[in-house]
Design a protein around this motif. Structure first.
Motif, short mmCIF file in Angstrom:
data_model
loop_
_atom_site.label_atom_id
_atom_site.label_comp_id
_atom_site.label_asym_id
_atom_site.label_seq_id
_atom_site.Cartn_x
_atom_site.Cartn_y
_atom_site.Cartn_z
N VAL A 1 0.85 -1.27 -0.04
CA VAL A 1 0.04 -0.11 0.11
C VAL A 1 0.78 1.31 -0.01
N SER A 2 0.54 2.33 -0.82
CA SER A 2 1.35 3.46 -1.02
C SER A 2 0.32 4.60 -0.79
N GLY A 3 0.79 5.78 -0.61
CA GLY A 3 -0.26 6.92 -0.58
C GLY A 3 -0.31 7.37 1.06
N SER A 4 -1.20 8.10 1.25
CA SER A 4 -1.49 8.77 2.84
C SER A 4 -2.69 8.42 3.18
N ILE A 5 -2.68 7.64 4.39
CA ILE A 5 -3.69 7.56 5.26
C ILE A 5 -3.69 8.11 6.80
N THR A 6 -4.21 9.01 6.99
CA THR A 6 -4.53 9.69 8.17
C THR A 6 -5.71 9.77 8.94
N TYR A 7 -5.34 9.76 10.26
CA TYR A 7 -6.62 9.90 11.29
C TYR A 7 -6.08 11.23 12.12
N ASN A 8 -6.89 12.18 12.09
CA ASN A 8 -6.76 13.39 12.72
C ASN A 8 -5.24 14.15 12.34
N GLY A 9 -4.90 13.70 10.95
CA GLY A 9 -3.64 14.11 10.58
C GLY A 9 -2.46 13.17 11.18
N ARG A 10 -2.83 12.45 11.61
CA ARG A 10 -1.61 11.38 12.13
C ARG A 10 -1.74 10.01 11.49
N PRO A 11 -0.76 9.34 11.48
CA PRO A 11 -0.79 8.02 11.03
C PRO A 11 -1.51 7.06 12.18
N LEU A 12 -1.75 5.84 11.73
CA LEU A 12 -2.67 4.83 12.78
C LEU A 12 -1.67 4.30 13.84
N SER A 13 -2.23 4.67 14.91
CA SER A 13 -1.43 4.34 16.24
C SER A 13 -2.10 3.21 17.04
#
Length: 635
Positions: free
Chosen positions: A117-129
């Motif tokens: 997977v490439s590209g950007s996926i963010t949650y409230n502007g952050r990566p998945l934690s």
């Protein structure tokens, strides 16, 4: 452990602190989901897509084209972008194979396999934690539930595992009760979930149970894969209405849906339409038909908007030829890039810049290791007791025990026959536990993946609960077996010899179970695991010292890693000593130690044999644990 939780007839009232809110209450940690230029590629040469690649190559050759190196890699998702804010419900539509579930899995952080997977996926502007992962819910298309648990037990056990340790046990039970009430599950609260061969609740009720499991944690972000699949229109309407109400509480809801009715279609705040992995529309669901009308696509007759959009995504209009379908799809993709793509990217940047928030949770577990262990142990015993003590399994063991007792009836004077009986006991209780344990982890793989991906518990607490929970269920049957066979066959009638034989047998059973657990965890394919288990156990048995006494030197080392060798050695030592004799013919007596099979295993080094068995007992389980670390998260 039945006292671990109690369920009242009616849901308890919320406490004064308001901890047990309605599931439709406002979300505490709103989440903006943004994805930009998401591409997913998979190597077709090493996957199930290989046959598809071959067909594509043949089609190209028929058209006079040439295959390229790109044929070895297939793009499933082709540059998808979008954003969903709290209070919105996004529906992803498209024909089968268009990439809906793949995108949902990527957005939910549950992508596995050999793809990239490439590209950007963010949650409230952050990566998945890990903190964000515990603040989201994910409902799979196939409801992964334990079939023998009731609706109440399913939700209560989930609450005990997923709700924070700041809540008491009764408060967690109350929350599960509240979820059942608001999802309309009180009428089936005491019904078992059921499965393919076990009658239980209806399909709609199963789906609501799956949604309820995720709603227990009051998630800010909820993913659902085909939540209405296989349901009638009324049940589907009720489920989507529930999700719509959930989104009104400030949650972000993302779902895939194949062919919704017109009533459902107009409930979606946003719509993403896919065609062969390409986006062809992203925006308000109510404005989709107007957009396609502007670019020249209008339904010829009044019809369900979802049906029309699916026809478009398939490239099907009046002329249903292959060339025309390809042309329509290409035109839709071109129109999207010209009219929609830039607007979607601008909207994504705008919503992100207006929303900043800290992590909703720390990276600590919501419950302690001991609490996880207790809940998983109780749940596992309740679920597996039906299988472990099934009538068929008990009858199988009892029949073998009685037949063995009859065949070796009071054979105390025939030492060679009794040595053969001891080897049979070693062999039977080598194979039987292995093939019971092989099925353990492959059958629970989907459940383990689902729950570990949600970080419900540590892998170590799950593994230990399985090991401890299986002990009483795995040791009762061999105890009954040896009790029947021992006295029928005329083995030494003393308490010391009986309990020594029983102890050796139970140790052998635990070692064999460990072998089965390790094979099942390593292979995760029942047919392949059973084949490998048969080969290993047959090899161990042949090297066990009974069938072949003159083993070639270059392969004789196998006996020292064979549990059958050590098990047979200890069983012989539990009945005889080096000085025991027997009547080998009417005129003379012989030493038991002179019997060739007994001489091969010998009476010496019994402590080493016991240590070897205990080493295998722990080693095989450790191997199984390491193999399970591949499933879900690894901490």
């Amino acid at each position: 452990m039945e006292e671990s939780f109690s369920v009242s007839a009616t849901p308890p009232a919320p406490d004064q602190g308001g901890r047990h809110r309605s599931i439709f209450a406002k979300s505490k940690h709103p989440v903006i989901l943004k994805f930009e230029d998401v591409v997913y590629k998979i190597n077709t040469e090493t996957s199930n897509y290989k046959c598809v690649t071959e067909i594509r190559k043949k089609l190209k050759s028929k058209k006079g084209g040439s295959s390229s190196n790109s044929d070895s890699e297939r793009e499933i998702l082709k540059g998808l972008s979008g954003a969903v804010v709290p209070g919105e419900m996004l529906a992803m539509m498209g024909p089968s194979g268009s990439g809906k579930t793949t995108l949902l899995t990527a957005l939910g952080g549950r992508m596995s396999g050999g793809g990239h997977v490439s590209g950007s996926i963010t949650y409230n502007g952050r990566p998945l934690s890990n903190g964000m992962r515990r603040n989201m819910g994910f409902v799979t298309q196939d409801d992964v539930l334990y079939p023998h648990l009731t609706v109440t037990e399913t939700l209560v056990y989930t609450a005990l595992l997923r709700l924070p340790k700041s809540l008491s046990k009764q408060e967690k039970v109350s929350q599960a009760e509240a979820v059942m009430g608001e999802l309309g599950l009180n009428t089936c609260r005491n019904s078992i979930i059921g499965g393919p061969m076990l009658r239980g609740v209806s399909g709609g009720e199963r789906k609501r149970v799956s949604i309820g499991q995720e709603m227990l944690i009051n998630p800010s972000l909820l993913f659902l894969d085909e939540p209405t699949s296989g349901l009638d229109s009324t049940t589907a309407q009720r489920i989507v209405s529930t999700l719509w109400e959930l989104s009104k509480g400030g949650r972000t809801v993302v779902m895939t849906i194949h062919q919704p009715s017109s009533r459902l279609f107009y409930m979606f705040h946003k719509l993403l339409l896919l065609s062969d992995g390409n986006p062809v529309y992203f925006g308000k669901g109510s404005e989709a038909l107007d957009y396609f009308a502007r670019i020249g696509y209008v339904p010829a007759v009044p019809m369900n908007p979802a049906d029309f959009l699916l026809d478009l995504a398939n490239g099907v209009l009046s002329d249903d030829t292959l060339d025309n379908r390809i042309a329509i799809k290409e035109a839709l993709v071109t129109a999207y890039k010209s009219h929609v793509q830039n607007r979607v990217r601008d909207e994504g940047r705008e919503v992100t810049s207006h929303f900043k928030q800290e992590e909703p949770e720390t990276n600590q577990w919501t419950t302690s290791w001991w609490e996880q262990f207790k809940v998983l142990l109780e749940r596992g015993i309740k679920e597996r007791r039906h299988e472990s003590f099934s009538g068929l399994k008990i009858a199988q063991v009892l029949v073998v025990a009685v037949v063995s007792g009859i065949l070796w009836w009071q054979s105390g004077a025939h030492v060679q026959d009794q040595v053969g009986l001891l080897f049979f006991i070693s062999g039977f209780w080598g194979f039987f536990p292995v093939f019971q344990a092989i099925f353990t982890f492959p059958q629970e793989r989907m459940m383990l993946t689902k729950e570990r991906s949600s970080r419900m518990y540590r892998l170590s607490s799950y593994f230990m609960s399985r090991v401890v929970g299986d002990l009483p269920m795995e040791l009762i049957l061999p105890t009954g077996f040896i009790t029947i066979v021992y006295w029928m066959s005329g083995l030494k009638p003393t308490a010391a010899n009986y309990f020594t034989t029983l102890s050796v047998l139970l140790l052998s059973v635990l070692v064999a179970q460990g072998i089965g657990l390790a094979i099942g965890a390593l292979i995760m394919n029942l047919k392949s695991a059973a084949t490998l288990g048969s080969v290993i156990m047959l090899t161990f048995m042949l090297a066990g010292g009974y069938y072949v006494q003159n083993v070639p030197v270059f392969i004789s080392w196998i006996r020292y890693v064979s549990m059958s060798f050590y098990s047979f050695k200890l069983l012989v030592a539990s009945q005889y000593s080096a000085t025991d004799t027997y009547g080998c013919n009417p005129m003379a007596t012989c030493k038991v130690a002179d019997i060739r099979s007994v001489d091969l295993v010998g009476f010496s080094h019994r402590s080493a044999a016991i240590m070897a068995m205990f080493a295998m007992l722990f080693a095989y389980r450790f191997i199984a644990y390491l193999a399970l670390m591949r499933i879900g998260v690894t901490r």
